[in-house]
Write a protein that holds these residues in place. Sequence first.
Motif, mmCIF file in Angstrom:
data_model
loop_
_atom_site.group_PDB
_atom_site.id
_atom_site.type_symbol
_atom_site.label_atom_id
_atom_site.label_comp_id
_atom_site.label_asym_id
_atom_site.label_seq_id
_atom_site.Cartn_x
_atom_site.Cartn_y
_atom_site.Cartn_z
ATOM 1 N N PRO A 104 -30.988 4.067 28.319
ATOM 2 C CA PRO A 104 -31.867 4.204 27.159
ATOM 3 C C PRO A 104 -31.074 4.535 25.899
ATOM 4 C CG PRO A 104 -31.942 6.191 28.489
ATOM 5 C CD PRO A 104 -31.055 5.228 29.221
ATOM 6 N N TRP B 15 -39.454 1.073 34.554
ATOM 7 C CA TRP B 15 -39.677 0.930 35.998
ATOM 8 C C TRP B 15 -38.805 -0.153 36.628
ATOM 9 C CZ3 TRP B 15 -41.608 4.632 38.775
ATOM 10 C CH2 TRP B 15 -42.373 5.600 38.123
ATOM 11 N N LEU B 16 -37.944 -0.778 35.809
ATOM 12 C CA LEU B 16 -36.938 -1.690 36.368
ATOM 13 C C LEU B 16 -35.697 -0.903 36.831
ATOM 14 C CD1 LEU B 16 -36.668 -4.737 36.818
ATOM 15 C CD2 LEU B 16 -35.528 -4.912 34.606
ATOM 16 N N LEU C 11 -29.540 1.853 48.859
ATOM 17 C CA LEU C 11 -29.933 1.285 50.158
ATOM 18 C C LEU C 11 -28.724 0.664 50.864
ATOM 19 C CD1 LEU C 11 -33.373 -0.441 49.351
ATOM 20 C CD2 LEU C 11 -33.010 1.561 50.798
ATOM 21 N N PHE D 69 -38.466 -1.854 26.410
ATOM 22 C CA PHE D 69 -37.961 -2.096 27.769
ATOM 23 C C PHE D 69 -38.759 -1.243 28.756
ATOM 24 C CE2 PHE D 69 -35.251 -0.889 31.320
ATOM 25 C CZ PHE D 69 -34.762 -2.108 31.746
ATOM 26 N N ASN D 70 -39.097 -1.827 29.902
ATOM 27 C CA ASN D 70 -39.890 -1.115 30.908
ATOM 28 C C ASN D 70 -38.971 -0.326 31.844
ATOM 29 O OD1 ASN D 70 -41.505 -0.357 33.146
ATOM 30 N ND2 ASN D 70 -42.950 -1.996 32.643
ATOM 31 N N MET E 285 -36.282 9.164 44.136
ATOM 32 C CA MET E 285 -36.422 7.754 44.488
ATOM 33 C C MET E 285 -35.075 7.145 44.868
ATOM 34 S SD MET E 285 -39.160 5.770 42.104
ATOM 35 C CE MET E 285 -38.900 6.652 40.575
ATOM 36 N N MET F 215 -33.518 8.908 47.985
ATOM 37 C CA MET F 215 -34.296 8.481 49.149
ATOM 38 C C MET F 215 -33.693 7.181 49.696
ATOM 39 S SD MET F 215 -38.219 7.116 49.208
ATOM 40 C CE MET F 215 -37.851 5.603 48.340
ATOM 41 N N ILE G 37 -29.079 -5.495 36.433
ATOM 42 C CA ILE G 37 -30.385 -5.206 35.810
ATOM 43 C C ILE G 37 -30.452 -3.783 35.254
ATOM 44 C CG2 ILE G 37 -31.670 -6.902 37.183
ATOM 45 C CD1 ILE G 37 -32.887 -4.509 38.742
ATOM 46 N N LEU H 276 -31.994 1.816 43.634
ATOM 47 C CA LEU H 276 -32.223 1.658 45.074
ATOM 48 C C LEU H 276 -31.357 0.546 45.665
ATOM 49 C CD1 LEU H 276 -36.097 2.120 45.287
ATOM 50 C CD2 LEU H 276 -34.408 3.388 46.632
ATOM 51 N N PRO I 4 -35.511 2.189 38.691
ATOM 52 C CA PRO I 4 -35.459 2.664 40.087
ATOM 53 C C PRO I 4 -35.042 1.598 41.106
ATOM 54 C CG PRO I 4 -37.370 3.579 38.991
ATOM 55 C CD PRO I 4 -36.778 2.574 38.044
ATOM 56 N N PRO I 5 -35.558 0.346 41.028
ATOM 57 C CA PRO I 5 -35.054 -0.631 42.008
ATOM 58 C C PRO I 5 -33.572 -0.947 41.824
ATOM 59 C CG PRO I 5 -36.640 -1.661 40.501
ATOM 60 C CD PRO I 5 -36.701 -0.191 40.265
ATOM 61 N N LYS J 270 -32.008 10.248 32.493
ATOM 62 C CA LYS J 270 -32.246 9.960 31.071
ATOM 63 C C LYS J 270 -33.486 9.083 30.870
ATOM 64 C CE LYS J 270 -27.431 10.678 29.978
ATOM 65 N NZ LYS J 270 -26.111 10.081 30.058
ATOM 66 N N PHE K 23 -26.867 -7.234 41.989
ATOM 67 C CA PHE K 23 -28.189 -7.351 41.370
ATOM 68 C C PHE K 23 -28.535 -6.036 40.658
ATOM 69 C CE2 PHE K 23 -32.814 -6.643 41.619
ATOM 70 C CZ PHE K 23 -33.249 -7.730 40.881
ATOM 71 N N PHE L 238 -26.783 -7.569 46.785
ATOM 72 C CA PHE L 238 -27.730 -6.521 46.403
ATOM 73 C C PHE L 238 -27.156 -5.602 45.322
ATOM 74 C CE2 PHE L 238 -30.482 -7.723 49.748
ATOM 75 C CZ PHE L 238 -31.684 -7.074 49.531
#
Lengths: 471, 48
Positions: free
Chosen positions: A217, A21-22, A32, A18-19, A152, A155, A213, A28, A24-25, A140, A209, A206
């Motif tokens: 880990p 980098w999915l 946000l 699994f990546n 991130m 922010m 996703i 966010l 942080p969004p 983690k 979503f 949002f």
Amino acid sequence: MAVPSFLARERIVARPGFNRWLIPPAALAVHLCIGQAYATSVYKTALVEHFDSSLTSIGIIFSIAIVMLGLSAAVFGTWVDKNGPRAAMFTSAVFWVSGFLVGSLGIYTEQLWLLYFGYGVLGGIGLGIGYISPVSTLIKWFPDRPGLATGMAIMGFGGGALIASPLSRQLMNFYDPGYDGTAGTVPSGNSVALLFLTLAVVYLVFMMFGAFIIRVPAADWRPDGFDPASVKSKSLVTTENVSANNAIKTPQFWLLWTVLFCNVTAGIGILEQAAPMIQDFFRENGGSAVAAATAAGFVGLLSLFNMGGRFVWSSTSDYIGRKPIYMVYLGVGIVLYVILATLGSTATWIFVITAAIIISFYGGGFATVPAYLRDLFGTYQVGAIHGRLLTAWAAAGVAGPLIVNGVLDSRGTPGELVAGDYRPALFIMVGLLAVGFIANLLIKPVAEKWWEPKTTDAPTAAAAPERSTVR
Amino acid sequence: MSTPASTQNQQPTHTPVGLIAFAWALVGVPLAYGLYNTVKAASALFGG
């Protein structure tokens, strides 16, 4: 309290490959949305006119929301850690969106108490749960860069206001063509009610979503090339774990609480008063050399530094360490506050640069604290510990404005104040930062007696995760 | 606290690049919109 199976932590354990980098969004997407809380000033005047009320009565809505943020983060922190980020994000979305819906009803039916209950109480609970929900998960997923990861997400909380302010103006203009966003025009109450309904729908999409996703880990997952032993070699960083209940019994927790409280109180002192402050600092013969539009630009600049500081300083802490970065926030902050108090009125550029760096430290303090907690207490219940620490934010949200407004009220009338009238408040902030600096210096590694037994993560290997479609 | 399971005995997966790009775009585009508007407002500070 059990959660439906589709929200359960066991359902969202990522498979190998699994990546990350999915993640942080996903975080966010929540931050946000809840960051809208800092954009309430956009419709404040409209609500004052709609309810024929005072600024204080309307300002209470935001205060209730921030107090509920601190309380709900503290109360539900353990629940968030136990049930995982999807359940937490889902719950946060339900409360946050319900807050807007009930608030909208309150505006439409002209019942202010419904707005207090909706946006203040329900929305505030959504804020608290949403704020802490992705933090421990990010830590983690990024054990090699926890400061970057939490920077991130947090922010995003600063960025939420940057989005909500112009979006709200445009939507209110759409619902009330008589309002064009310029000074002197005020949107109708019904346009604010429709704005709340629209934001509820947008935020629901949002946040859901993000909730769907997000993944956690597996216990034995490590980033490629990451050696946990390298983390242990840094001072103050533990590979042990401390529970939330034990963490609040340690001096480290309360020292860090003091650090956060002092840093936030000092920052709020400027943020709350930013627009009138720059005009008052350059007031001569009754008039200010700084126009209202320029003052609004200053507020925008502070928002950028608030958001940027969260990412830049928190990421920097991965390299120089958490304790040293707080020495910078608090120690350099003292120097900057003294410069602001003594030289701030001599040139606009000195005032603007000094205030902007102070606010970047304010944001940095928020974003770095989860990584500091992880260093001291481990990852076991870092979300719950973070939730309890956020009571410092709620306390600072009351103390900061009280100090500044109290001093200014004693010095004169708004619109007639000058730079000298701010000095007592600024020097109080210097004192507060000094207290925070000392508290940070006193932080040492947590004593061994508070560590969890080594079997804490044992169930990890035994549990068999169910599958989900996106891993 | 229930904790995530081990990765042992699990089939590896592959996260679609398109999904990652979509997720980042979904948060990045509104953020860019907010940044643009804020920079525009802040520019009044330097416009004299």
